[in-house]
Motif scaffolding. Structure first.
Motif, PDB file in Angstrom:
ATOM      1  N   ARG A 122       5.542 -13.753   3.581  1.00 39.62           N
ATOM      2  CA  ARG A 122       6.558 -13.280   2.629  1.00 39.62           C
ATOM      3  C   ARG A 122       6.107 -12.025   1.893  1.00 39.62           C
ATOM      4  N   THR A 123       4.797 -11.902   1.659  1.00 41.30           N
ATOM      5  CA  THR A 123       4.294 -10.729   0.945  1.00 41.30           C
ATOM      6  C   THR A 123       4.636  -9.447   1.690  1.00 41.30           C
ATOM      7  N   LEU A 124       4.602  -9.475   3.020  1.00 37.78           N
ATOM      8  CA  LEU A 124       4.972  -8.280   3.792  1.00 37.78           C
ATOM      9  C   LEU A 124       6.438  -7.925   3.574  1.00 37.78           C
ATOM     10  N   THR A 125       7.271  -8.940   3.436  1.00 38.81           N
ATOM     11  CA  THR A 125       8.688  -8.699   3.166  1.00 38.81           C
ATOM     12  C   THR A 125       8.850  -8.069   1.791  1.00 38.81           C
ATOM     13  N   VAL A 126       8.061  -8.538   0.815  1.00 44.63           N
ATOM     14  CA  VAL A 126       8.097  -7.960  -0.539  1.00 44.63           C
ATOM     15  C   VAL A 126       7.646  -6.497  -0.501  1.00 44.63           C
ATOM     16  N   ILE A 127       6.577  -6.228   0.252  1.00 40.28           N
ATOM     17  CA  ILE A 127       6.093  -4.845   0.382  1.00 40.28           C
ATOM     18  C   ILE A 127       7.180  -3.976   1.011  1.00 40.28           C
ATOM     19  N   ARG A 128       7.813  -4.477   2.061  1.00 41.35           N
ATOM     20  CA  ARG A 128       8.897  -3.724   2.711  1.00 41.35           C
ATOM     21  C   ARG A 128      10.001  -3.394   1.725  1.00 41.35           C
ATOM     22  N   ASP A 129      10.435  -4.398   0.965  1.00 36.82           N
ATOM     23  CA  ASP A 129      11.526  -4.188   0.015  1.00 36.82           C
ATOM     24  C   ASP A 129      11.125  -3.198  -1.075  1.00 36.82           C
ATOM     25  N   THR A 130       9.881  -3.264  -1.519  1.00 35.91           N
ATOM     26  CA  THR A 130       9.394  -2.337  -2.549  1.00 35.91           C
ATOM     27  C   THR A 130       9.379  -0.908  -2.028  1.00 35.91           C
ATOM     28  N   LEU A 131       8.882  -0.732  -0.794  1.00 40.59           N
ATOM     29  CA  LEU A 131       8.852   0.606  -0.196  1.00 40.59           C
ATOM     30  C   LEU A 131      10.264   1.149   0.002  1.00 40.59           C
ATOM     31  N   ASP A 132      11.198   0.265   0.350  1.00 39.79           N
ATOM     32  CA  ASP A 132      12.599   0.697   0.501  1.00 39.79           C
ATOM     33  C   ASP A 132      13.158   1.186  -0.830  1.00 39.79           C
ATOM     34  N   MET A 133      12.851   0.479  -1.926  1.00 39.72           N
ATOM     35  CA  MET A 133      13.331   0.893  -3.253  1.00 39.72           C
ATOM     36  C   MET A 133      12.707   2.230  -3.653  1.00 39.72           C
ATOM     37  N   MET A 134      11.424   2.410  -3.327  1.00 41.44           N
ATOM     38  CA  MET A 134      10.764   3.682  -3.630  1.00 41.44           C
ATOM     39  C   MET A 134      11.400   4.820  -2.838  1.00 41.44           C
ATOM     40  N   ARG A 135      11.756   4.514  -1.599  1.00 40.83           N
ATOM     41  CA  ARG A 135      12.377   5.535  -0.751  1.00 40.83           C
ATOM     42  C   ARG A 135      13.695   6.019  -1.343  1.00 40.83           C
ATOM     43  N   GLU A 136      14.409   5.085  -1.968  1.00 43.77           N
ATOM     44  CA  GLU A 136      15.688   5.448  -2.596  1.00 43.77           C
ATOM     45  C   GLU A 136      15.494   6.397  -3.775  1.00 43.77           C
ATOM     46  N   THR A 137      14.294   6.397  -4.363  1.00 42.48           N
ATOM     47  CA  THR A 137      14.012   7.307  -5.484  1.00 42.48           C
ATOM     48  C   THR A 137      13.318   8.579  -5.006  1.00 42.48           C
ATOM     49  N   GLY A 138      13.196   8.733  -3.685  1.00 47.74           N
ATOM     50  CA  GLY A 138      12.620   9.950  -3.124  1.00 47.74           C
ATOM     51  C   GLY A 138      11.143   9.880  -2.818  1.00 47.74           C
ATOM     52  N   VAL A 139      10.510   8.698  -3.012  1.00 52.13           N
ATOM     53  CA  VAL A 139       9.080   8.545  -2.718  1.00 52.13           C
ATOM     54  C   VAL A 139       8.930   7.899  -1.344  1.00 52.13           C
ATOM     55  N   GLU A 140       8.369   8.635  -0.408  1.00 51.82           N
ATOM     56  CA  GLU A 140       8.224   8.161   0.969  1.00 51.82           C
ATOM     57  C   GLU A 140       6.753   7.873   1.234  1.00 51.82           C
ATOM     58  N   ILE A 141       6.423   6.607   1.516  1.00 59.55           N
ATOM     59  CA  ILE A 141       5.034   6.236   1.783  1.00 59.55           C
ATOM     60  C   ILE A 141       5.014   5.023   2.705  1.00 59.55           C
ATOM     61  N   THR A 142       4.011   4.953   3.569  1.00 56.48           N
ATOM     62  CA  THR A 142       3.843   3.792   4.450  1.00 56.48           C
ATOM     63  C   THR A 142       2.743   2.903   3.878  1.00 56.48           C
ATOM     64  N   PRO A 143       2.694   1.644   4.285  1.00 61.28           N
ATOM     65  CA  PRO A 143       1.614   0.768   3.785  1.00 61.28           C
ATOM     66  C   PRO A 143       0.229   1.330   4.067  1.00 61.28           C
ATOM     67  N   GLU A 144       0.065   1.964   5.240  1.00 58.55           N
ATOM     68  CA  GLU A 144      -1.250   2.504   5.616  1.00 58.55           C
ATOM     69  C   GLU A 144      -1.669   3.655   4.700  1.00 58.55           C
ATOM     70  N   GLU A 145      -0.701   4.315   4.063  1.00 61.76           N
ATOM     71  CA  GLU A 145      -1.009   5.464   3.197  1.00 61.76           C
ATOM     72  C   GLU A 145      -1.346   5.050   1.768  1.00 61.76           C
ATOM     73  N   ILE A 146      -1.171   3.771   1.448  1.00 65.35           N
ATOM     74  CA  ILE A 146      -1.518   3.301   0.098  1.00 65.35           C
ATOM     75  C   ILE A 146      -3.031   3.392  -0.075  1.00 65.35           C
ATOM     76  N   PRO A 147      -3.503   4.080  -1.103  1.00 65.21           N
ATOM     77  CA  PRO A 147      -4.954   4.271  -1.255  1.00 65.21           C
ATOM     78  C   PRO A 147      -5.665   2.970  -1.627  1.00 65.21           C
ATOM     79  N   MET A 148      -6.863   2.822  -1.106  1.00 66.12           N
ATOM     80  CA  MET A 148      -7.682   1.653  -1.409  1.00 66.12           C
ATOM     81  C   MET A 148      -8.641   1.918  -2.565  1.00 66.12           C
ATOM     82  N   ASP A 149      -8.651   3.160  -3.103  1.00 66.66           N
ATOM     83  CA  ASP A 149      -9.654   3.514  -4.116  1.00 66.66           C
ATOM     84  C   ASP A 149      -9.044   4.034  -5.409  1.00 66.66           C
TER      85      ASP A 149
END
Length: 767
Positions: free
Chosen positions: A552-579
């Motif tokens: 389910r967490t992956l579904t939450v991440i997907r939905d969050t990224l979709d909401m960010m995309r609607e505000t003009g922020v385009e990012i993939t899970p792999e691009e999220i910084p680990m540091d």
């Protein structure tokens, strides 16, 4: 003494009907002096492989069979179609086994109506390698005779002789003291002589001892929702359905010794051997003009160039090693299959997790995009996943978006054929509390009384009634002093742990080279087609089981990224910084609502004390916050807060344990220690880790000596040993003992790293 074999027997896998547990059954067969035994569970083959293995272990010859439900027309779903008869089918050889799996599968997937049913048309072309017995009182032939329909009985015998061949059909005679059996028995013998068909004597075994009859009746009451006092319940009308000795069978049928001797003749004809050594992996559908190894290398090289653009040769060397190992172990198609369905998921916008389990230690998996975890960066070990010194099936568990997981399974079914893919069965068992409640209801005890008794059983993992009696004095006293409680608990003890119902494995999917029914029987759970064998049995048979996990967490991440995309922020899970420092400040403050794996109250307290400052700390936190490793938490925090306090028993431990401040946290660290200090190969180091984890004392004692002083065979040094490598003996002893104490609690770093990535991703999205 007469030789006799039971050919009509129901194990615990005749759910809520048979009460023969497989292991005690085999011991009883052996102890009663019998050399053969058949399994003929009602309409299913659930226990066939367990039965076979247990029999072989004790030197009993196993016969694989089934008591099928046969009806005039399996496609008929009218009320009258509930009429069916019983028919015993025994496998003479592998062809017979394959035919039986097809018949049983069709009974469930096509013919199910109250019961899994076959019909005579289905038997056409599916009788080779099968021996047929006319079954109990519910058989077609005895039922016709009981109803005065002699001509119908004759026609039924003629049909079965035609279908199976005269040498493969037998008229079954039984005597459990039931009036109808006594009536029909001489008629069956007469019919057999008239039609030149041999007779065979059986006992309809449902339990081991005569005194188990009431417990078996209780099982049936659990199945039907009745009580033992209910006059309208289904009952057996006899206490004779137990595992009789050859002498008891001889006393039952003194007039027909040939019917007893024939049981052994039939048994000796039945020789099905399960192959536990051969792997039956499906072949990946290849494009033209390329082999599977060539395709795998091509895709790996493409991915390696993307993942390691500045490789100095280290990554390429690791890739070459892994590919040669994968090819030599015969797992090329396995990796291509996983790569293909993950590629499909990503190409179709289905969220895929970064990886879980030991597979994250593979650079091949990383290069193919199966995982998103750099095994070199995090010191993850390939041999923890695939061990060339111990050939076992690889296990890549994949997380998918919870809502779209089924789309990936559907793709796999289309790719390899609907009849080559099935989900996997699970069995619910009668656990301690539940079986007490079931039996209490069957005995007609008041709910309040049963509830009081059930609540005396402690809540704990793997709790049993025996354990509960040992650790709860109040429960034991009530058991010893109150007759009603004793009766309930004694009966519950007889049934505890038996399978109660079936379900569908949450993630497991079987993919086969040939149609699934060539290997295993199928059934339907609701609308889902599943195997009749559970996952461990499938793996034992060398079949490919994949875990498609819905997270389910992956579904939450997907939905969050979709909401960010609607505000003009385009990012993939792999691009999220680990540091990102903000992530670690938030986690250190204990503000972890919604953060994967880090939400619990205890974990928040730990993180507030630990104050993680880097990704490695998150991996360690996930690994440490569990029973056992928790003991190392104070030491880990102290070392993190003041690295100068960290001490190493040998300087060669510094590069291995430095990342965890001198604490042993990961299984991979155990493997590295035995390799770097004692000279073990990585393959052998994983065997030591397994032995430590399972607390195999004999193996551990041997490996302790090898670790300290080494191993030589025929003048050749196999393991140099720590002492030979310059480690003082007392230090080597101390290190090995610490590893032994720790290893059973150690966590798989590859698995923890995958979880940690999702944890940091969710934390960053929360910022």
């Amino acid at each position: 003494m007469i030789d006799f074999a039971h050919l009509h027997l129901h194990t615990e896998y005749s759910l809520l009907d048979g009460a023969c547990r497989i292991d005690p059954l085999m011991e009883a067969i052996r102890d009663k002096g019998m050399r053969h035994c058949a399994v003929t569970d009602h309409g299913v083959m659930y226990g066939a492989v367990d039965f076979y293995s247990a029999a072989k272990k004790l030197g009993v010859h196993p016969i694989i069979g089934c008591e099928c439900y046969i009806c005039p027309d399996m496609d008929d779903r009218r009320a009258m179609a509930r009429d069916y008869n019983h028919l015993i089918l025994l496998c003479e050889n592998e062809t017979g086994y394959k035919n039986l799996t097809h018949l049983v599968s069709d009974a469930w997937t096509r013919g199910f109506y109250y019961r899994p049913r076959i019909d005579h048309r289905l038997l056409e072309g599916r009788t080779e390698g099968l021996i047929c017995l006319s079954a109990c009182l519910q058989g077609e032939v005895p039922q016709a005779l009981l109803n005065g329909q002699d001509e119908t009985a004759h026609r039924a015998v003629e049909r079965y002789v035609r279908l199976f061949g005269r040498e493969n059909f037998f008229i079954e005679i039984q005597d459990h003291g039931i009036a109808e059996e006594r009536t029909v028995l001489p008629q069956l013998v007469r019919l057999a002589r008239e039609m030149d068909v041999p007779i065979v004597a059986t006992n309809d075994v449902h339990y081991l001892r005569q005194e188990d009859a009431e417990a078996q009746e209780a099982l049936m009451c659990i199945q039907t929702g009745k009580t033992l006092e209910d006059t309208n319940r289904m009952r057996m009308q006899t206490r004779e359905l137990y595992l009789k000795t050859p002498q008891e069978m001889e006393e039952l049928f003194p007039q027909w010794p040939e019917a007893l001797e024939r049981t052994v003749e039939i048994a000796e004809r039945c020789n099905v051997e399960f192959d536990f050594k051969t792997r039956h992996l499906p072949a990946y559908p290849l494009p033209e003009n390329i082999t599977a190894p060539e395709l795998l290398r091509r895709e790996c090289q493409r991915g390696l160039a993307e993942r390691y653009p500045d490789d100095d040769g280290t990554a390429q060397k690791r890739l070459d090693y892994e590919l040669s190992t994968i090819e030599s172990m015969g797992f090329v198609d396995y990796f291509l299959i996983v790569w293909d369905f993950i590629k499909y998921a990503k190409d179709n916008g289905i969220m895929v997790g970064p990886g879980r389990g030991s597979g994250a230690g593979s650079i091949v998996a990383y290069s193919l995009g199966i995982t998103a975890i750099d095994p070199l960066k995090y010191s993850l070990i390939f041999e923890r996943f695939l061990n060339p010194e111990r050939v076992s099936m690889p296990d890549l568990d994949i997380d998918f978006c919870y809502e779209r997981r089924q789309e990936v399974i559907d793709y796999v079914a289309r790719r390899y054929g609907e009849d080559h893919v099935a989900q996997i069965i699970t069995f619910g068992t009668m656990a301690a509390k539940a079986v007490v409640r079931d039996v209490g209801r069957v005995l007609g005890y008041p709910y309040a009384e049963v509830d009081t008794i059930a609540k005396m059983i402690p809540f704990a993992l793997d709790m049993t009634l025996t354990k509960a009696l040992e650790i709860n004095p109040e429960f034991k006293a009530r058991y010893e002093e109150d007759e009603r409680t004793k009766r309930l608990v004694d009966m519950a003890l007889q049934l505890e742990g038996m399978p109660r119902n079936t379900g569908t494995h949450a993630a497991g999917v079987l993919i086969t080279q040939n149609p699934v029914t060539d290997y295993v029987p199928l059934q339907k759970n609701d609308d889902v087609v599943t195997t009749q064998y559970p996952k461990d049995t499938l793996e034992h048979l060398g079949l490919l089981k994949m875990d498609f996990l819905g997270l389910r967490t992956l579904t939450v991440i997907r939905d969050t990224l979709d909401m960010m995309r609607e505000t003009g922020v385009e990012i993939t899970p792999e691009e999220i910084p680990m540091d990102d420092p903000g992530v670690y400040e938030m986690i250190s403050s204990g503000d972890t609502d919604g953060v994967f794996q880090l939400e619990s109250g205890g974990m928040r307290t730990f993180l507030s004390n630990m104050k993680p400052s880097c990704f490695e700390d998150i991996i360690a936190a996930i690994s440490l916050y569990r029973p056992g490793p928790m003991e190392s938490i104070p030491r880990y925090i102290a070392g993190k807060n003041d690295p100068s306090t960290v001490r190493y028993k040998d300087e060669r431990l510094r590069p291995i344990l430095g990342v965890t401040y001198g604490c042993m946290v990961y299984q991979e660290q155990v493997m590295q220690i035995v390799r770097d200090l004692a000279g073990y190969s990585l393959g052998r180091s994983d065997l030591v880790r397994r032995a430590m984890a399972k607390k195999k004392k004999d193996v551990m004692a041997q490996e302790r000596e090898y670790f300290i002083h080494g191993l030589e065979e025929n003048g050749k040094i196999i393991v140099p040993g720590a002492v030979r490598n310059g480690v003082p003996e007392s230090v080597a002893v101390s290190i090995f003992d610490e590893m032994t104490a720790f290893a059973s609690y150690a966590f798989n770093k590859s698995h923890a790293t995958g979880y940690a990535i999702v944890a940091v991703q969710t934390a960053w999205l929360k910022l």
